[in-house]
Write a protein that holds these residues in place. Sequence first.
Motif, mmCIF file in Angstrom:
data_model
loop_
_atom_site.group_PDB
_atom_site.id
_atom_site.type_symbol
_atom_site.label_atom_id
_atom_site.label_comp_id
_atom_site.label_asym_id
_atom_site.label_seq_id
_atom_site.Cartn_x
_atom_site.Cartn_y
_atom_site.Cartn_z
ATOM 1 N N HIS A 66 22.753 16.412 13.181
ATOM 2 C CA HIS A 66 22.103 17.506 12.461
ATOM 3 C C HIS A 66 22.970 18.754 12.462
ATOM 4 O O HIS A 66 24.005 18.822 13.131
ATOM 5 N N ASP A 70 26.452 22.891 18.186
ATOM 6 C CA ASP A 70 26.806 22.126 19.395
ATOM 7 C C ASP A 70 26.828 20.620 19.110
ATOM 8 O O ASP A 70 27.073 19.819 20.015
ATOM 9 N N HIS A 71 26.562 20.243 17.872
ATOM 10 C CA HIS A 71 26.622 18.832 17.461
ATOM 11 C C HIS A 71 27.702 18.598 16.406
ATOM 12 O O HIS A 71 28.036 17.453 16.114
ATOM 13 N N ASP A 180 18.745 15.510 18.600
ATOM 14 C CA ASP A 180 17.669 16.448 18.934
ATOM 15 C C ASP A 180 16.416 16.180 18.086
ATOM 16 O O ASP A 180 15.608 17.086 17.866
ATOM 17 N N HIS A 225 20.374 16.120 25.091
ATOM 18 C CA HIS A 225 20.269 17.107 26.173
ATOM 19 C C HIS A 225 19.301 16.683 27.282
ATOM 20 O O HIS A 225 18.868 17.516 28.071
HETATM 21 ZN ZN LIG Z 1 21.375 20.272 20.438
#
Ligand SMILES: [Zn+2]
Length: 318
Positions: A66, A70-71, A180, A225
């Motif tokens: 997505h 951080d991805h 996520d 996470h």
């Molecule tokens: Zn994330």
Amino acid sequence: MEILPGLHRIECPIGPRYVALYAIVGKVDILLVDTGFDGSIRETLVPYFKEHNLSLSKVRYAINTHSDYDHTGGNGAVKELMPNALICCGERDRPMIEDLQIMIDDRYNEFAHDHGFAESQEAVDFIRTVAFESKIDIGFAGNERIDLGGRMVEILHTPGHSWGHLSVLDEQTGAVIIGDAVLGESVLLADGAPAFPPTYRFVEAYRSTIRLLKAYKPSEVLTSHYPRYKGQLGLDFLDLSLAYTDRIEKICFETIQEVAKPITMLELIEIAHTRMGPWPDPAYKYLVYPVLGHLEVLESYGKIKRSKNSAGIDTFSI
Ligand SMILES: [Zn+2]
């Protein structure tokens, strides 16, 4: 580590948290799920590949689950270091992933104009130091199947945290890598303590995604996470996440009812955040994502009304 045959989970530090990247290894190709920060690829994944005798040139697909930096922040590094890699994402997330400025404006500062909540310049500047974009080679819609050489994976469209969110089902192990897509009752720090609220945004899509993932009966739910959730633990995580949405929606409605005058979203969060979770200031302010989603649901059912105050900020009332 190789958590299942040919399925690697590579935890990359991002401050006090981590983002877990995954590599699924077929006879011909390797599929990577998420690219983390720039440093996640250069400092963690590349040494990991070396240590485990995995070839960077075998990486054919690098899927961004997505449009969060951080991805996707390692996309530039993937293009530089993995000559055969195609960067892929959900088609609906493509514009934000290809252009960090669109991600900053439309995702992180979505709440600035109507709700008076914006990211600090410092936070925006930080994004530019850890994330480097590239063009997307393939935009998936969901339901595609990919042959990695004797190993099939299925791409699932799992919206809610973002509109184009993807998950990857590894048919050989029955594990589903969800990024996520589902976020429990809190996003976690590396030590398991609560970091900030579950930042799902599109509530009805999120609920459907949780039900869809349950229907697949995954052998394991693998997130970005959170620890590994095997078997029943995975199903429990999905159930807990779904129940959380009902609880938060109820708190939003009750708070507006009790206040009995029009309030802004930030005022609602100030009043109700301790009922929604244990996060310190300013982490709890990221409740803007789910709370706006729930306010939209309540508004769509005619349970609350929206108007504007004299400062031009949206207010909500019964
Ligand atoms: Zn994330």
